[in-house]
Motif scaffolding. Sequence first.
Motif, PDB file in Angstrom:
ATOM      1  N   THR A  37       3.694  35.229   0.216  1.00  0.00           N
ATOM      2  CA  THR A  37       2.248  35.142   0.438  1.00  0.00           C
ATOM      3  C   THR A  37       1.914  34.118   1.519  1.00  0.00           C
ATOM      4  OG1 THR A  37       1.894  35.738  -1.865  1.00  0.00           O
ATOM      5  CG2 THR A  37       0.035  34.788  -0.707  1.00  0.00           C
TER       6      THR A  37
ATOM      7  N   LEU B 203      -6.445  41.251   2.876  1.00  0.00           N
ATOM      8  CA  LEU B 203      -5.223  40.546   2.471  1.00  0.00           C
ATOM      9  C   LEU B 203      -5.277  39.066   2.815  1.00  0.00           C
ATOM     10  CD1 LEU B 203      -2.457  43.160   3.343  1.00  0.00           C
ATOM     11  CD2 LEU B 203      -3.247  42.456   1.079  1.00  0.00           C
ATOM     12  N   GLN B 204      -5.908  38.716   3.927  1.00  0.00           N
ATOM     13  CA  GLN B 204      -6.042  37.301   4.293  1.00  0.00           C
ATOM     14  C   GLN B 204      -6.836  36.559   3.222  1.00  0.00           C
ATOM     15  OE1 GLN B 204      -4.319  36.180   6.737  1.00  0.00           O
ATOM     16  NE2 GLN B 204      -5.121  34.158   7.129  1.00  0.00           N
TER      17      GLN B 204
ATOM     18  N   THR C   5       7.348  33.218  -9.254  1.00  0.00           N
ATOM     19  CA  THR C   5       6.166  32.579  -8.675  1.00  0.00           C
ATOM     20  C   THR C   5       6.494  31.956  -7.329  1.00  0.00           C
ATOM     21  OG1 THR C   5       5.268  32.135 -10.872  1.00  0.00           O
ATOM     22  CG2 THR C   5       4.379  30.830  -9.054  1.00  0.00           C
TER      23      THR C   5
ATOM     24  N   ALA D 285       6.909  34.727  -4.762  1.00  0.00           N
ATOM     25  CA  ALA D 285       5.579  35.232  -4.398  1.00  0.00           C
ATOM     26  C   ALA D 285       4.861  34.228  -3.500  1.00  0.00           C
ATOM     27  CB  ALA D 285       4.756  35.521  -5.651  1.00  0.00           C
ATOM     28  N   PHE D 286       5.015  32.947  -3.789  1.00  0.00           N
ATOM     29  CA  PHE D 286       4.426  31.891  -2.970  1.00  0.00           C
ATOM     30  C   PHE D 286       4.980  31.950  -1.545  1.00  0.00           C
ATOM     31  CE2 PHE D 286       4.256  27.062  -2.223  1.00  0.00           C
ATOM     32  CZ  PHE D 286       2.970  27.116  -1.729  1.00  0.00           C
TER      33      PHE D 286
ATOM     34  N   PHE E 109       2.951  35.491   4.966  1.00  0.00           N
ATOM     35  CA  PHE E 109       2.003  36.487   5.470  1.00  0.00           C
ATOM     36  C   PHE E 109       0.700  35.827   5.899  1.00  0.00           C
ATOM     37  CE2 PHE E 109      -1.766  39.045   4.904  1.00  0.00           C
ATOM     38  CZ  PHE E 109      -1.497  40.106   5.750  1.00  0.00           C
ATOM     39  N   HIS E 110       0.168  34.967   5.052  1.00  0.00           N
ATOM     40  CA  HIS E 110      -1.128  34.337   5.323  1.00  0.00           C
ATOM     41  C   HIS E 110      -1.077  33.529   6.632  1.00  0.00           C
ATOM     42  CE1 HIS E 110      -5.075  32.766   4.163  1.00  0.00           C
ATOM     43  NE2 HIS E 110      -4.656  31.609   4.653  1.00  0.00           N
TER      44      HIS E 110
ATOM     45  N   PHE F 286      -4.774  33.404  -3.873  1.00  0.00           N
ATOM     46  CA  PHE F 286      -3.499  33.222  -4.558  1.00  0.00           C
ATOM     47  C   PHE F 286      -2.877  31.875  -4.203  1.00  0.00           C
ATOM     48  CE2 PHE F 286       1.144  33.618  -4.716  1.00  0.00           C
ATOM     49  CZ  PHE F 286       1.316  33.969  -6.047  1.00  0.00           C
ATOM     50  N   LEU F 287      -2.892  31.531  -2.922  1.00  0.00           N
ATOM     51  CA  LEU F 287      -2.294  30.270  -2.483  1.00  0.00           C
ATOM     52  C   LEU F 287      -3.006  29.062  -3.074  1.00  0.00           C
ATOM     53  CD1 LEU F 287      -1.515  31.145   1.228  1.00  0.00           C
ATOM     54  CD2 LEU F 287       0.127  30.799  -0.628  1.00  0.00           C
TER      55      LEU F 287
ATOM     56  N   THR G 277      -4.724  36.549  -0.223  1.00  0.00           N
ATOM     57  CA  THR G 277      -3.616  35.590  -0.177  1.00  0.00           C
ATOM     58  C   THR G 277      -4.136  34.155  -0.220  1.00  0.00           C
ATOM     59  OG1 THR G 277      -3.503  35.727   2.247  1.00  0.00           O
ATOM     60  CG2 THR G 277      -1.993  37.129   0.984  1.00  0.00           C
TER      61      THR G 277
END
Length: 123
Positions: A69, A17-18, A62, A65-66, A72-73, A24-25, A21
């Motif tokens: 994400t 996941l790290q 979006t 989600a940003f 979490f990151h 994605f970022l 993400t």
Amino acid sequence: MAEHYSSFDRKGTRWLLQRLTAVFLIGVLAFHFMLLHFVNHAADVTFNGTTMRMQQLGYFLTMIAFLVTATFHGVNGVYNALINQGLEGTQRSVVKWALVAASVALVVQGVRVAFAMTNGGLF
């Protein structure tokens, strides 16, 4: 030569996941810079323009989600850095739950702000 140590288990979910993400970022940050720094220059970004963008479902989703994400990151990275520094036992548990609580508070407040920025015009 020093041994490499990481609290991330390369076969674990948090490790994967790290990385996901991060990808994605990078994409969302590129979108952000293109839209808000090149298409619209800083002087052209206004509260009303932000409200109009947030009323578009795709943009709104979006940004949510940003938010999730990035939270979490960042928190996952901080937590694992602390574990790498030797955090364990009760301290580890307290820090973990404090970070979870801070993350939930950040996401809840961010979603509240996002809905407020739609000015009631979402959907």
